[in-house]
Design a protein around this motif. Structure first.
Motif, mmCIF file in Angstrom:
data_model
loop_
_atom_site.group_PDB
_atom_site.id
_atom_site.type_symbol
_atom_site.label_atom_id
_atom_site.label_comp_id
_atom_site.label_asym_id
_atom_site.label_seq_id
_atom_site.Cartn_x
_atom_site.Cartn_y
_atom_site.Cartn_z
ATOM 1 N N LEU A 1 0.845 -1.203 0.000
ATOM 2 C CA LEU A 1 0.000 0.000 0.000
ATOM 3 C C LEU A 1 0.876 1.248 0.000
ATOM 4 C CD1 LEU A 1 -2.835 -0.902 2.533
ATOM 5 C CD2 LEU A 1 -2.924 -0.882 0.053
ATOM 6 N N PRO A 2 0.390 2.355 -0.593
ATOM 7 C CA PRO A 2 1.171 3.585 -0.583
ATOM 8 C C PRO A 2 1.435 4.061 0.850
ATOM 9 C CG PRO A 2 -0.852 3.817 -1.884
ATOM 10 C CD PRO A 2 -0.892 2.466 -1.286
ATOM 11 N N LYS A 3 2.569 4.766 1.022
ATOM 12 C CA LYS A 3 3.008 5.172 2.374
ATOM 13 C C LYS A 3 1.936 5.949 3.139
ATOM 14 C CE LYS A 3 8.031 5.405 2.332
ATOM 15 N NZ LYS A 3 8.684 5.649 1.063
ATOM 16 N N HIS A 4 1.240 6.875 2.443
ATOM 17 C CA HIS A 4 0.287 7.721 3.162
ATOM 18 C C HIS A 4 -0.895 6.928 3.728
ATOM 19 C CE1 HIS A 4 -1.605 7.633 -0.864
ATOM 20 N NE2 HIS A 4 -2.728 7.880 -0.220
ATOM 21 N N LEU A 5 -1.011 5.650 3.340
ATOM 22 C CA LEU A 5 -2.110 4.833 3.886
ATOM 23 C C LEU A 5 -1.644 3.866 4.977
ATOM 24 C CD1 LEU A 5 -4.047 4.047 0.579
ATOM 25 C CD2 LEU A 5 -4.784 5.558 2.434
ATOM 26 N N HIS A 6 -0.346 3.920 5.303
ATOM 27 C CA HIS A 6 0.176 2.965 6.294
ATOM 28 C C HIS A 6 -0.475 3.113 7.666
ATOM 29 C CE1 HIS A 6 4.033 1.717 3.951
ATOM 30 N NE2 HIS A 6 2.913 1.413 3.343
ATOM 31 N N GLU A 7 -0.730 4.369 8.078
ATOM 32 C CA GLU A 7 -1.346 4.569 9.391
ATOM 33 C C GLU A 7 -2.770 4.012 9.394
ATOM 34 O OE1 GLU A 7 -0.706 8.480 10.987
ATOM 35 O OE2 GLU A 7 -2.239 8.101 12.525
ATOM 36 N N LEU A 8 -3.497 4.324 8.322
ATOM 37 C CA LEU A 8 -4.863 3.790 8.213
ATOM 38 C C LEU A 8 -4.820 2.256 8.174
ATOM 39 C CD1 LEU A 8 -7.914 4.233 7.784
ATOM 40 C CD2 LEU A 8 -7.478 4.413 5.319
ATOM 41 N N GLU A 9 -3.814 1.721 7.513
ATOM 42 C CA GLU A 9 -3.686 0.266 7.412
ATOM 43 C C GLU A 9 -3.559 -0.385 8.800
ATOM 44 O OE1 GLU A 9 -0.223 -1.103 5.331
ATOM 45 O OE2 GLU A 9 -1.124 -3.042 4.855
ATOM 46 N N SER B 1 -4.828 0.773 11.633
ATOM 47 C CA SER B 1 -6.091 0.812 12.375
ATOM 48 C C SER B 1 -7.212 0.092 11.627
ATOM 49 C CB SER B 1 -6.498 2.263 12.660
ATOM 50 O OG SER B 1 -6.648 2.960 11.437
ATOM 51 N N SER B 2 -7.194 0.168 10.298
ATOM 52 C CA SER B 2 -8.261 -0.463 9.522
ATOM 53 C C SER B 2 -7.712 -0.944 8.176
ATOM 54 C CB SER B 2 -9.409 0.536 9.284
ATOM 55 O OG SER B 2 -10.367 -0.062 8.458
ATOM 56 N N ALA C 1 -8.027 0.738 4.354
ATOM 57 C CA ALA C 1 -6.800 1.151 3.657
ATOM 58 C C ALA C 1 -6.722 0.521 2.272
ATOM 59 C CB ALA C 1 -5.580 0.771 4.494
ATOM 60 N N LEU C 2 -7.060 -0.753 2.184
ATOM 61 C CA LEU C 2 -7.039 -1.433 0.882
ATOM 62 C C LEU C 2 -8.023 -0.774 -0.084
ATOM 63 C CD1 LEU C 2 -6.962 -5.224 1.880
ATOM 64 C CD2 LEU C 2 -5.343 -4.114 0.344
ATOM 65 N N VAL C 3 -9.230 -0.526 0.423
ATOM 66 C CA VAL C 3 -10.266 0.066 -0.425
ATOM 67 C C VAL C 3 -9.871 1.487 -0.827
ATOM 68 C CG1 VAL C 3 -12.700 0.764 -0.538
ATOM 69 C CG2 VAL C 3 -12.068 -1.392 0.531
ATOM 70 N N ALA C 4 -9.314 2.242 0.127
ATOM 71 C CA ALA C 4 -8.902 3.623 -0.180
ATOM 72 C C ALA C 4 -7.839 3.626 -1.277
ATOM 73 C CB ALA C 4 -8.366 4.299 1.086
#
Ligand code: SF4
Length: 482
Positions: free
Chosen positions: A198-206, A208-209, A213-216
């Motif tokens: 996943l792209p770096k900016h989604l790691h935090e979301l990944e 917690s959820s 994150a995958l869908v985003a």
């Protein structure tokens, strides 16, 4: 982006098959044995009552209103928009090894793959694509990572589709270059998101959820492609985690109208990977989500992935291909070496294209019972067994000849387009069956217990089904695996 809508056809795609000319379709070859197409009527010789292959009369019970609205074509194979779920796999050979790659493509096509994907990690693989695309009997997808130049070369080589992760190809400009070349060539793409990349900016979301994150990430890629005026694509969200794969695809299917490619990443061995895939993909497909599937198994034999894919689609009655074997689980009443017999029947059925349903019963204690809907079946006993078709006894044969006699009846019926019944032999078989049923009338077989439970449940008296082990003896056991 539009909402998802539309319906899926659960029958085969009719006469359309792949041609090397992009987006065109050619007539399918005539099916083997003229009588064998889905829906074919068979007639009993004596009764003239119409019979159908059991499964041909079936229709899917699953939701059809959730299939993707958009449709793309990979070669001549439609994906999404209500088309039958397409089966794909990936070669495991070094792509530039033409002999090995073409041999494997031949095997997966033979096993029923609609589409095949090949890895293109090097220049020589992109070069080899020209020959592969030209000689492949099914459309070819080029799997590209990190190097957009290889994507351009794969398009130039005639690939029918490009698999790309827009997040690892080197930025928007490079994705735009590939999209422009694909548009000019009329080549669709699969844009994919993997849980591991996943792209770096989604790691935090990944953290917690992971599902969100995958869908985003997938939605961001979709918006990127739409921003480039490229909408000829399907989307995949893949994870090694089955519940996350299910949840993410459910969510994504509500947010985008594009076709979805389903798979469980690195699912595992033929045994565990098949089960994980059946649970994950089967759950989604039963909801009407998913337009093409790939089963990822740790085996060099890619055709095994195709066989598993087909079993999942057949189990959900989404597509038909070849026979279906049903067999009782066996119990202490088993009267012959059913393991070997079932394995032999399964092996021999692999040679048939017809959607014939064959049942194998380990004993005749319950009569033909729940297998009466099967097109053909056998009920075995210690010395003799019975062959039946659609619940009607055909003939009694020595136990040792049971399998050969079963296939004689199947072949004869398929060749003639009808089941012929010798009434005298049928009566003899029915009498033999009735005698065994009578002798065992008091036995609580699994089938009788299930029937009792069903009847009690209907009356709301489930708690009254009390089984007395004394009345369910295993004394009737006549075969031992020891
Ligand atoms: Fe199979 Fe049922 Fe006979 Fe047991 S009683 S061997 S499960 S058909």
């Amino acid at each position: 982006m539009e909402a998802r809508a539309g319906g899926r056809r659960n029958e085969e795609s009719g006469g359309e098959r792949h041609t090397r000319e992009q987006g065109k379709a050619a007539p399918a070859p005539a099916p083997p044995r003229g009588s064998a197409t889905p829906g074919t009527h068979l007639f009993l010789h004596t009764e003239r009552r119409p019979l159908r292959f059991n499964r041909s009369a079936e229709r899917s019970r699953y939701a059809a209103d959730m299939a993707s609205k958009r449709q793309i074509f990979v070669g001549g194979v439609p994906i999404g928009g209500g088309a039958p779920v397409a089966v794909q796999t990936m070669t495991k050979t070094e792509t530039a090894n033409l002999a090995a790659t073409m041999e494997q493509i031949g095997r997966v096509a033979e096993a029923g793959a609609d589409i095949v994907r090949v890895a293109v990690p090097r220049e020589q693989d992109a070069e080899a694509l020209r020959t592969i695309v030209k000689d492949s009997p099914i459309p070819v997808i080029a799997d590209i990572h990190f190097n957009h130049t290889l994507a351009l070369k794969a398009i130039d080589a005639g690939a029918h589709c490009i698999r790309l992760n827009p997040g690892n190809i080197g930025g928007r400009e490079k994705v735009a270059e590939v999209a422009e070349r694909a548009t000019a060539a009329g080549v669709p793409m699969r844009i994919g998101v993997n849980s591991g990349s996943l792209p770096k900016h989604l790691h935090e979301l990944e953290r917690s959820s992971p599902v969100e994150a995958l869908v985003a990430a997938a939605v961001e890629f979709v918006e990127l492609m739409e921003g480039l005026d490229f909408e000829d694509f399907k989307v995949s969200i893949k994870s090694t985690n089955v519940p996350n794969t299910i949840a993410a695809n459910r969510l994504l299917s509500e947010r985008i109208p594009y076709p979805l490619h389903l798979g469980i990443t690195e699912a595992g061995t033929k045994w565990s990977g098949s089960l994980k895939s059946a649970v994950g993909l089967g759950t989604l497909l039963a909801d009407g989500i998913g337009d093409t599937i790939r089963i990822s198994l740790s085996t060099f034999h890619a055709e095994e992935e195709v066989k598993v894919a087909w079993e999942i689609l057949k189990a959900l009655q989404l597509r038909e291909r070849g026979p279906v074997l049903i067999a009782c689980p066996t119990c202490g009443r088993l009267q012959f070496d059913m393991d070997s017999v079932v394995a032999e029947i399964e092996r021999r059925l692999e040679g048939y294209a017809e959607p014939v349903e064959v049942a194998v019963l380990g004993c005749a204690v319950n009569g033909i019972g729940e297998a009466s809907h099967a097109d053909f079946g056998i009920a075995g006993a210690k010395n003799e067994g019975l062959i039946f078709a659609h619940g009607k006894p055909l003939r009694k044969v020595p136990q040792a000849n049971l399998v050969d006699a079963l296939f004689e009846e199947i072949d004869k019926s398929l060749d003639r387009g009808r089941v012929e019944v010798d009434e005298e032999k049928s009566r003899e078989g029915a009498a033999w069956l009735a005698k065994i049923e009578e002798e065992n009338a008091g036995e609580l077989t699994p089938e009788k217990i299930a029937q009792m439970e069903h009847e009690a449940a209907e009356k709301g008296e489930s708690d009254k089904v009390l089984l007395d082990e004394e009345t369910s003896p295993t004394a009737g056991r006549r075969f031992t695996r020891a």
